[in-house]
Design a protein around this motif. Structure first.
Motif, mmCIF file in Angstrom:
data_model
loop_
_atom_site.group_PDB
_atom_site.id
_atom_site.type_symbol
_atom_site.label_atom_id
_atom_site.label_comp_id
_atom_site.label_asym_id
_atom_site.label_seq_id
_atom_site.Cartn_x
_atom_site.Cartn_y
_atom_site.Cartn_z
ATOM 1 N N ARG A 155 0.837 -1.213 0.000
ATOM 2 C CA ARG A 155 0.000 0.000 0.000
ATOM 3 C C ARG A 155 0.869 1.260 0.000
ATOM 4 O O ARG A 155 0.577 2.221 -0.706
ATOM 5 C CB ARG A 155 -0.924 -0.007 1.210
ATOM 6 C CG ARG A 155 -1.854 1.204 1.285
ATOM 7 C CD ARG A 155 -2.802 1.148 2.482
ATOM 8 N NE ARG A 155 -3.508 -0.123 2.555
ATOM 9 C CZ ARG A 155 -3.416 -0.980 3.587
ATOM 10 N NH1 ARG A 155 -2.675 -0.685 4.636
ATOM 11 N NH2 ARG A 155 -4.084 -2.107 3.580
ATOM 12 N N TYR A 156 1.946 1.268 0.792
ATOM 13 C CA TYR A 156 2.773 2.469 0.910
ATOM 14 C C TYR A 156 3.997 2.438 -0.001
ATOM 15 O O TYR A 156 4.383 3.464 -0.562
ATOM 16 C CB TYR A 156 3.203 2.656 2.367
ATOM 17 C CG TYR A 156 2.012 2.768 3.287
ATOM 18 C CD1 TYR A 156 1.099 3.808 3.147
ATOM 19 C CD2 TYR A 156 1.758 1.810 4.253
ATOM 20 C CE1 TYR A 156 -0.022 3.901 3.954
ATOM 21 C CE2 TYR A 156 0.637 1.892 5.074
ATOM 22 C CZ TYR A 156 -0.251 2.935 4.914
ATOM 23 O OH TYR A 156 -1.362 3.024 5.704
ATOM 24 N N ALA A 157 4.606 1.266 -0.172
ATOM 25 C CA ALA A 157 5.843 1.176 -0.955
ATOM 26 C C ALA A 157 5.593 1.216 -2.461
ATOM 27 O O ALA A 157 6.536 1.366 -3.233
ATOM 28 C CB ALA A 157 6.602 -0.089 -0.572
ATOM 29 N N SER A 158 4.336 1.116 -2.886
ATOM 30 C CA SER A 158 4.015 1.231 -4.312
ATOM 31 C C SER A 158 3.870 2.689 -4.743
ATOM 32 O O SER A 158 3.837 2.977 -5.943
ATOM 33 C CB SER A 158 2.730 0.459 -4.626
ATOM 34 O OG SER A 158 1.633 1.010 -3.901
ATOM 35 N N ASP A 159 3.821 3.605 -3.795
ATOM 36 C CA ASP A 159 3.669 5.032 -4.093
ATOM 37 C C ASP A 159 4.947 5.558 -4.743
ATOM 38 O O ASP A 159 6.029 5.460 -4.162
ATOM 39 C CB ASP A 159 3.399 5.788 -2.778
ATOM 40 C CG ASP A 159 3.076 7.254 -2.992
ATOM 41 O OD1 ASP A 159 3.611 7.878 -3.940
ATOM 42 O OD2 ASP A 159 2.298 7.796 -2.185
ATOM 43 N N PRO A 160 4.862 6.122 -5.948
ATOM 44 C CA PRO A 160 6.065 6.609 -6.630
ATOM 45 C C PRO A 160 6.753 7.790 -5.928
ATOM 46 O O PRO A 160 7.871 8.147 -6.290
ATOM 47 C CB PRO A 160 5.563 7.004 -8.027
ATOM 48 C CG PRO A 160 4.092 7.196 -7.885
ATOM 49 C CD PRO A 160 3.643 6.302 -6.762
ATOM 50 N N GLU A 161 6.107 8.373 -4.924
ATOM 51 C CA GLU A 161 6.752 9.456 -4.169
ATOM 52 C C GLU A 161 7.585 8.935 -3.002
ATOM 53 O O GLU A 161 8.248 9.709 -2.314
ATOM 54 C CB GLU A 161 5.697 10.434 -3.642
ATOM 55 C CG GLU A 161 5.054 11.253 -4.747
ATOM 56 C CD GLU A 161 4.180 12.347 -4.178
ATOM 57 O OE1 GLU A 161 4.720 13.239 -3.499
ATOM 58 O OE2 GLU A 161 2.958 12.289 -4.398
ATOM 59 N N ILE A 162 7.583 7.612 -2.755
ATOM 60 C CA ILE A 162 8.291 7.047 -1.612
ATOM 61 C C ILE A 162 9.672 6.510 -2.009
ATOM 62 O O ILE A 162 10.695 7.017 -1.579
ATOM 63 C CB ILE A 162 7.458 5.921 -0.948
ATOM 64 C CG1 ILE A 162 6.081 6.429 -0.524
ATOM 65 C CG2 ILE A 162 8.210 5.318 0.232
ATOM 66 C CD1 ILE A 162 6.075 7.428 0.595
ATOM 67 N N GLY A 163 9.714 5.470 -2.814
ATOM 68 C CA GLY A 163 10.963 4.779 -3.110
ATOM 69 C C GLY A 163 11.958 5.521 -3.981
ATOM 70 O O GLY A 163 13.141 5.610 -3.631
ATOM 71 N N PRO A 164 11.538 6.031 -5.137
ATOM 72 C CA PRO A 164 12.519 6.618 -6.048
ATOM 73 C C PRO A 164 13.377 7.737 -5.451
ATOM 74 O O PRO A 164 14.568 7.814 -5.731
ATOM 75 C CB PRO A 164 11.648 7.131 -7.207
ATOM 76 C CG PRO A 164 10.496 6.158 -7.224
ATOM 77 C CD PRO A 164 10.218 5.889 -5.756
ATOM 78 N N VAL A 165 12.819 8.572 -4.599
ATOM 79 C CA VAL A 165 13.614 9.641 -3.989
ATOM 80 C C VAL A 165 14.709 9.058 -3.088
ATOM 81 O O VAL A 165 15.751 9.662 -2.868
ATOM 82 C CB VAL A 165 12.707 10.658 -3.238
ATOM 83 C CG1 VAL A 165 12.156 10.070 -1.949
ATOM 84 C CG2 VAL A 165 13.444 11.959 -2.959
ATOM 85 N N ALA A 166 14.465 7.833 -2.582
ATOM 86 C CA ALA A 166 15.445 7.150 -1.741
ATOM 87 C C ALA A 166 16.311 6.177 -2.537
ATOM 88 O O ALA A 166 17.213 5.553 -1.985
ATOM 89 C CB ALA A 166 14.729 6.402 -0.618
ATOM 90 N N GLY A 167 16.014 6.027 -3.823
ATOM 91 C CA GLY A 167 16.854 5.203 -4.673
ATOM 92 C C GLY A 167 16.357 3.801 -4.947
ATOM 93 O O GLY A 167 17.079 2.995 -5.512
ATOM 94 N N TRP A 168 15.125 3.488 -4.566
ATOM 95 C CA TRP A 168 14.598 2.146 -4.852
ATOM 96 C C TRP A 168 13.274 2.254 -5.607
ATOM 97 O O TRP A 168 12.539 3.230 -5.455
ATOM 98 C CB TRP A 168 14.474 1.293 -3.589
ATOM 99 C CG TRP A 168 13.794 1.907 -2.399
ATOM 100 C CD1 TRP A 168 14.393 2.614 -1.396
ATOM 101 C CD2 TRP A 168 12.394 1.859 -2.067
ATOM 102 N NE1 TRP A 168 13.446 3.008 -0.470
ATOM 103 C CE2 TRP A 168 12.224 2.550 -0.850
ATOM 104 C CE3 TRP A 168 11.278 1.278 -2.671
ATOM 105 C CZ2 TRP A 168 10.983 2.697 -0.238
ATOM 106 C CZ3 TRP A 168 10.045 1.424 -2.055
ATOM 107 C CH2 TRP A 168 9.910 2.123 -0.857
ATOM 108 N N PRO A 169 12.988 1.240 -6.441
ATOM 109 C CA PRO A 169 11.782 1.307 -7.265
ATOM 110 C C PRO A 169 10.514 1.050 -6.457
ATOM 111 O O PRO A 169 10.540 0.305 -5.477
ATOM 112 C CB PRO A 169 11.989 0.184 -8.287
ATOM 113 C CG PRO A 169 12.879 -0.792 -7.596
ATOM 114 C CD PRO A 169 13.776 0.024 -6.696
#
Length: 190
Positions: A25-39
């Motif tokens: 639910r949370y890790a699929s949000d494109p505003e979460i992972g990419p800024v930290a370097g993960w898809p």
């Protein structure tokens, strides 16, 4: 065996297979992972695989709200020999963290990071803890500043796990500095 860490509003506990849906639910949000370097996670099955591999490393915790018992983020202490290699020396580790967008701005991650620092310095007796973020990750920068990490250096042209070049800012907190400014309020239970 992983510990469970309790703070005022949170439990930091090991990830469970049953957390896969909440993680997705949370890790699929494109505003979460990419800024930290993960898809972003692509499915509940993808999140389950992450729980069973990456999140099974020692000292990786689900950030769980006490009032719901559901994970809303992740934090952890990474050592150079873990699944998330940190470029650190013996006696050093790196702290990483993220939280779902609905919980931004509530001070939950600083609360979790303070508990991890207590674990690092009071239980694991580390010499120093690093915290880094990529240029533009303002929320991670604010966490570093709020907790009291001191800027150490910047690495340019770092290749992120996503394969792009980034600028990374690294901050440090030493055991001595931690004990000079903080007293732990986290309770560790087995």
């Amino acid at each position: 065996m992983k510990h469970m860490i309790e703070t005022e509003r949170l439990f930091l506990r090991p990830w469970r297979d049953t957390d896969a849906e909440a993680l997705y639910r949370y890790a699929s949000d494109p505003e979460i992972g990419p800024v930290a370097g993960w898809p972003p996670h692509t499915s509940v099955e993808n999140s389950l695989e992450i729980i069973r591999t990456v999140f099974s490393a020692p000292e990786i915790y689900a950030v769980v709200l006490k009032n719901t018992d559901k994970p809303v983020g992740c934090c952890g202490i990474m050592f150079s020999d873990s699944l998330h290699p940190a470029d650190t020396h013996e006696g050093n580790a790196e702290i990483g963290y993220w939280i779902g967008k609905p919980y931004w701005g509530q001070g939950l991650i600083p609360e979790a990071v303070m508990a991890l620092l207590s674990r690092c310095f009071n239980d694991l007796h580390l010499d120093a803890v690093w915290c880094g973020y990529y240029e533009g990750n303002i929320k991670s920068k604010r966490v570093c500043e709020k907790i009291g990490f001191k800027f150490h250096h910047t690495n340019n042209d770092i290749i992120s796990p996503l394969g792009d070049k980034r600028t990374e800012h690294l901050h440090i907190m030493t055991n001595e500095y931690y004990h000079a400014i903080y007293q732990s309020n986290a309770t560790i239970t087995k």
